[in-house]
Write a protein that holds these residues in place. Structure first.
Motif, PDB file in Angstrom:
ATOM      1  N   VAL A 110      31.662  34.098  42.324  1.00  0.00           N
ATOM      2  CA  VAL A 110      32.861  34.437  42.160  1.00  0.00           C
ATOM      3  C   VAL A 110      33.470  34.986  43.251  1.00  0.00           C
ATOM      4  O   VAL A 110      34.659  35.225  43.656  1.00  0.00           O
ATOM      5  CB  VAL A 110      33.069  35.449  40.845  1.00  0.00           C
ATOM      6  N   LEU A 111      32.394  35.704  44.348  1.00  0.00           N
ATOM      7  CA  LEU A 111      32.949  36.050  45.761  1.00  0.00           C
ATOM      8  C   LEU A 111      33.480  35.164  46.558  1.00  0.00           C
ATOM      9  O   LEU A 111      34.413  35.312  47.218  1.00  0.00           O
ATOM     10  CB  LEU A 111      31.864  37.069  46.275  1.00  0.00           C
ATOM     11  N   LYS A 112      32.928  33.867  46.466  1.00  0.00           N
ATOM     12  CA  LYS A 112      33.429  32.730  47.131  1.00  0.00           C
ATOM     13  C   LYS A 112      34.696  32.064  46.509  1.00  0.00           C
ATOM     14  O   LYS A 112      35.421  31.247  47.342  1.00  0.00           O
ATOM     15  CB  LYS A 112      32.117  31.668  47.331  1.00  0.00           C
ATOM     16  N   ARG A 113      34.801  32.285  45.227  1.00  0.00           N
ATOM     17  CA  ARG A 113      35.735  31.552  44.531  1.00  0.00           C
ATOM     18  C   ARG A 113      36.677  32.476  43.715  1.00  0.00           C
ATOM     19  O   ARG A 113      36.382  32.458  42.376  1.00  0.00           O
ATOM     20  CB  ARG A 113      35.452  30.316  43.798  1.00  0.00           C
ATOM     21  N   PRO A 114      37.246  33.501  44.471  1.00  0.00           N
ATOM     22  CA  PRO A 114      38.025  34.463  43.335  1.00  0.00           C
ATOM     23  C   PRO A 114      38.863  33.710  42.318  1.00  0.00           C
ATOM     24  O   PRO A 114      39.531  32.821  42.519  1.00  0.00           O
ATOM     25  CB  PRO A 114      38.823  35.377  44.577  1.00  0.00           C
ATOM     26  N   GLY A 115      38.824  34.204  41.244  1.00  0.00           N
ATOM     27  CA  GLY A 115      39.388  33.845  39.859  1.00  0.00           C
ATOM     28  C   GLY A 115      38.783  32.905  39.211  1.00  0.00           C
ATOM     29  O   GLY A 115      39.035  32.507  38.201  1.00  0.00           O
ATOM     30  N   LEU A 116      37.360  32.442  39.678  1.00  0.00           N
ATOM     31  CA  LEU A 116      36.476  31.713  39.008  1.00  0.00           C
ATOM     32  C   LEU A 116      35.951  32.284  37.880  1.00  0.00           C
ATOM     33  O   LEU A 116      36.146  31.607  36.531  1.00  0.00           O
ATOM     34  CB  LEU A 116      35.173  31.842  39.696  1.00  0.00           C
ATOM     35  N   ASP A 117      36.210  33.672  37.677  1.00  0.00           N
ATOM     36  CA  ASP A 117      35.611  34.249  36.148  1.00  0.00           C
ATOM     37  C   ASP A 117      37.154  34.770  35.292  1.00  0.00           C
ATOM     38  O   ASP A 117      36.812  35.460  34.354  1.00  0.00           O
ATOM     39  CB  ASP A 117      34.684  35.321  36.240  1.00  0.00           C
ATOM     40  N   ASP A 118      38.189  34.569  35.855  1.00  0.00           N
ATOM     41  CA  ASP A 118      39.237  35.058  35.437  1.00  0.00           C
ATOM     42  C   ASP A 118      39.448  34.940  33.694  1.00  0.00           C
ATOM     43  O   ASP A 118      39.603  35.815  32.947  1.00  0.00           O
ATOM     44  CB  ASP A 118      40.668  34.638  36.078  1.00  0.00           C
ATOM     45  N   GLU A 119      39.273  33.661  33.212  1.00  0.00           N
ATOM     46  CA  GLU A 119      39.390  33.140  32.093  1.00  0.00           C
ATOM     47  C   GLU A 119      38.320  33.930  31.038  1.00  0.00           C
ATOM     48  O   GLU A 119      38.772  34.404  30.048  1.00  0.00           O
ATOM     49  CB  GLU A 119      39.270  31.699  31.814  1.00  0.00           C
ATOM     50  N   ALA A 120      37.194  33.907  31.445  1.00  0.00           N
ATOM     51  CA  ALA A 120      36.275  34.618  30.653  1.00  0.00           C
ATOM     52  C   ALA A 120      36.468  35.906  30.713  1.00  0.00           C
ATOM     53  O   ALA A 120      36.354  36.732  29.630  1.00  0.00           O
ATOM     54  CB  ALA A 120      34.720  34.326  31.074  1.00  0.00           C
ATOM     55  N   ALA A 121      36.718  36.695  31.694  1.00  0.00           N
ATOM     56  CA  ALA A 121      37.058  38.123  31.681  1.00  0.00           C
ATOM     57  C   ALA A 121      38.299  38.472  30.709  1.00  0.00           C
ATOM     58  O   ALA A 121      38.226  39.806  30.087  1.00  0.00           O
ATOM     59  CB  ALA A 121      37.149  38.731  33.088  1.00  0.00           C
ATOM     60  N   LEU A 122      39.140  37.835  30.930  1.00  0.00           N
ATOM     61  CA  LEU A 122      40.372  38.088  29.938  1.00  0.00           C
ATOM     62  C   LEU A 122      40.064  37.808  28.518  1.00  0.00           C
ATOM     63  O   LEU A 122      40.786  38.568  27.705  1.00  0.00           O
ATOM     64  CB  LEU A 122      41.501  37.171  30.431  1.00  0.00           C
ATOM     65  N   ARG A 123      38.906  37.145  28.369  1.00  0.00           N
ATOM     66  CA  ARG A 123      38.806  36.825  26.884  1.00  0.00           C
ATOM     67  C   ARG A 123      37.940  38.130  26.220  1.00  0.00           C
ATOM     68  O   ARG A 123      38.507  38.682  25.552  1.00  0.00           O
ATOM     69  CB  ARG A 123      37.801  35.689  26.689  1.00  0.00           C
ATOM     70  N   ASP A 124      36.793  38.341  26.929  1.00  0.00           N
ATOM     71  CA  ASP A 124      36.383  39.655  26.582  1.00  0.00           C
ATOM     72  C   ASP A 124      34.847  39.920  27.436  1.00  0.00           C
ATOM     73  O   ASP A 124      34.533  38.997  28.198  1.00  0.00           O
ATOM     74  CB  ASP A 124      35.673  40.007  25.008  1.00  0.00           C
ATOM     75  N   ASP A 125      34.379  40.842  27.466  1.00  0.00           N
ATOM     76  CA  ASP A 125      33.025  41.188  28.157  1.00  0.00           C
ATOM     77  C   ASP A 125      31.848  40.172  27.930  1.00  0.00           C
ATOM     78  O   ASP A 125      31.312  39.552  28.801  1.00  0.00           O
ATOM     79  CB  ASP A 125      32.480  42.634  28.018  1.00  0.00           C
ATOM     80  N   HIS A 126      31.692  39.728  26.651  1.00  0.00           N
ATOM     81  CA  HIS A 126      30.576  39.008  26.270  1.00  0.00           C
ATOM     82  C   HIS A 126      30.806  37.610  26.638  1.00  0.00           C
ATOM     83  O   HIS A 126      29.990  36.961  27.264  1.00  0.00           O
ATOM     84  CB  HIS A 126      30.264  39.052  24.664  1.00  0.00           C
ATOM     85  N   ALA A 127      31.939  37.153  26.872  1.00  0.00           N
ATOM     86  CA  ALA A 127      32.422  35.800  27.598  1.00  0.00           C
ATOM     87  C   ALA A 127      31.932  35.830  29.176  1.00  0.00           C
ATOM     88  O   ALA A 127      31.636  34.620  29.420  1.00  0.00           O
ATOM     89  CB  ALA A 127      33.795  35.403  27.291  1.00  0.00           C
ATOM     90  N   LEU A 128      32.401  36.926  29.668  1.00  0.00           N
ATOM     91  CA  LEU A 128      31.856  36.975  31.233  1.00  0.00           C
ATOM     92  C   LEU A 128      30.459  37.273  31.320  1.00  0.00           C
ATOM     93  O   LEU A 128      30.045  36.535  32.112  1.00  0.00           O
ATOM     94  CB  LEU A 128      32.772  38.051  31.704  1.00  0.00           C
ATOM     95  N   ARG A 129      29.864  37.646  30.503  1.00  0.00           N
ATOM     96  CA  ARG A 129      28.457  37.853  30.794  1.00  0.00           C
ATOM     97  C   ARG A 129      27.736  36.592  30.329  1.00  0.00           C
ATOM     98  O   ARG A 129      26.827  36.141  31.121  1.00  0.00           O
ATOM     99  CB  ARG A 129      27.817  38.798  29.479  1.00  0.00           C
ATOM    100  N   GLN A 130      28.272  35.590  29.474  1.00  0.00           N
ATOM    101  CA  GLN A 130      27.852  34.349  29.329  1.00  0.00           C
ATOM    102  C   GLN A 130      28.230  33.490  30.597  1.00  0.00           C
ATOM    103  O   GLN A 130      27.271  32.626  30.980  1.00  0.00           O
ATOM    104  CB  GLN A 130      28.244  33.706  28.062  1.00  0.00           C
ATOM    105  N   ALA A 131      29.159  33.902  31.142  1.00  0.00           N
ATOM    106  CA  ALA A 131      29.681  33.008  32.520  1.00  0.00           C
ATOM    107  C   ALA A 131      28.516  33.270  33.598  1.00  0.00           C
ATOM    108  O   ALA A 131      28.126  32.434  34.282  1.00  0.00           O
ATOM    109  CB  ALA A 131      30.883  33.070  32.841  1.00  0.00           C
TER     110      ALA A 131
END
Length: 482
Positions: A257-278
């Protein structure tokens, strides 16, 4: 002429399997063929136990009662012969995939000897100093609120959380520089006794929350900065083997995500658990064991029990010695025995029938605290208290000597170490400081893993088994006196 080590069936079988799995063709073989190759190298000891060296580059023991295979270090002092086993009876979880053999095993030592290296501590200090004055309005404390004061920015929590998540067993002693760095930010003195900080191991979701909340609040650059800070901290921790396996795994999660900012946006906007899984999906298979604490707490518990038995290899009967430490765990629902191999289970059941299990159900294991001075158990060892800095925020070095000395139990020397008579049974103490630190770390890791599986509370003053280990360690400095 150099002495030749005697041939050992376990060592030979292990070498054969490692050679097979290292071959590039291993991963292309059909699973039945791989299972057959592993099963053909099954060993049996004179007591009838069957062993295979398999997944995760670890030994597995067949339970004759129910046919399950348990992670278990082998009794290398016993003779064994190769007998083979039905490949169809070998579960897929026992057969190596290939990448699982590459993982670095790490170290079971806690931070109660030796201390974290000075260079690493200074690097963390510099990183913290550069980031600790951020505004708490821009970096609100959305996790770790039980540790830090309300006005502390989440940048501090990100560094702390990374250290604690990456630690194999986060128990730190009174001379620990790494904890002192955080003293001014703490909400209250850290949990523990007068000498050891028995710290909780945070789940990955706590680190994820710091990042995800900022993204949902509409501050993507702040979220990215927190992810970078987690990565920077993990990179520093790589230099200590006690942090390295999980630090490397964490880096593989956050660096993309540091190399591709925005990579985790969809998961983060969903909820914490979605980002954890990502994050967890990005962890490669070769590092899978490092994140078992998140992905499979039951398997993680089995690995920590394996580590404990290995750390007790100096004892005449390692499984019996390990059972005494397992007896510390609170198990009101009787869930633990079914998770143990039959050797451990029999030894544990003996203690249970004697009423000597679940000793940590009581919160306090030593009502008057740990003694700073106790009679030493090694000939020629230095006597006297171990100097400790006083820190009102970390709670280190808080005058335990004024409370008087408490004996850890009757002691006498054996060829394999020191036997310590305790209220739970006989604990065979390691013959040296490094061994004691390894056992202490492994035992604490088992306690934390059991808490994840069962929900049992982890005593703030440590488990009962830690008392004689701590007494064994406090007589020698492990920092560098000025």
């Amino acid at each position: 002429m150099a002495a030749v080590r005697p041939w050992n069936a376990f060592t030979a079988a292990e070498a054969e399997v490692r050679s097979m799995v290292a071959d590039a063709r291993w991963q292309t073989l059909p699973e039945p063929d791989r299972a057959h190759a592993i099963a053909a190298r099954t060993l049996v000891t004179r007591d009838g136990d069957r062993w295979v060296f398999g997944a995760h580059a670890r030994w597995h023991l067949h339970d004759p009662a129910d046919g399950r295979w348990h992670l278990a270090p082998p009794p290398r002092r016993l003779r064994a012969r190769q007998v083979g086993h039905h490949a169809t009876a070998l579960p897929s979880g026992v057969v190596p995939s290939g990448p699982d053999f590459i993982a670095e095993p790490g170290s079971t030592q806690a931070f109660v000897g030796p201390d974290v290296p000075v260079k690493l501590c200074e690097q963390i200090r510099e990183l913290l100093r550069a980031n600790c004055r951020k505004s708490e309005l821009d970096y609100p404390l959305t996790a770790f609120g039980e540790i830090f004061a309300r006005d502390v920015p989440s940048t501090v929590a990100a560094v702390w959380g990374t250290i604690m998540w990456c630690a194999y067993a986060p128990a730190f002693d009174g001379n620990e520089r790494l904890l002192t760095i955080f003293g001014e930010f703490l909400r209250r003195p850290l949990p523990g006794d007068e000498w050891v900080r028995w710290l909780p191991a945070p789940p990955l979701i706590d680190l994820v929350t710091l990042v995800a909340e900022r993204r949902r609040a509409g501050h993507p650059r702040t979220a990215l900065r927190l992810a970078a800070l987690i990565g920077d901290t993990a990179h520093i921790l790589l230099s200590d083997i006690r942090f390295r396996p999980r630090a490397l795994a964490l880096l593989t999660m956050v660096e993309p995500v540091l190399k591709r900012p925005g990579l985790d946006d969809e998961a983060a906007l969903r909820d914490d658990h979605a980002l954890r899984q990502a994050w967890l999906r990005r962890c490669p298979q070769r590092l899978a064991r490092a994140v078992l604490v998140e992905t499979d707490p039951g398997a993680h518990l089995s690995h920590t029990v394996y580590d404990l038995v290995e750390a007790l290899a100096f004892a005449p009967d390692p499984p019996r010695a390990a059972a005494v430490y397992l007896a510390d765990l609170s198990d009101s629902r009787g869930m633990l025995p079914a998770r143990l191999d039959h050797r451990l289970r029999h030894a544990y059941d003996e203690l249970r029938r004697a009423g000597l299990t679940s000793t940590s159900a009581s919160e306090r294991t030593e009502p008057d605290g740990f003694a700073v001075m106790t009679p030493d158990v090694r000939p020629g060892a230095r006597t006297g208290p171990r100097p400790m800095p006083r820190d009102s925020r970390t709670g280190s070095g808080a005058g335990a000597g004024d409370r008087g000395e408490r004996a850890a139990g009757g002691r006498h020397e054996t060829g394999a170490g020191v036997r310590v008579e305790t209220g739970v049974g006989v604990r065979v103490m390691p013959p040296d400081r490094a061994g004691a630190a390894a056992v202490l770390g492994a035992a604490y890791a088992v306690g934390l893993a059991w808490s994840r599986v069962s929900g049992a509370r982890v005593p703030e003053r440590g488990f009962a088994g830690s008392v004689p280990l701590v007494h064994r360690l406090i007589h020698e400095r492990d920092d560098s006196p000025i």
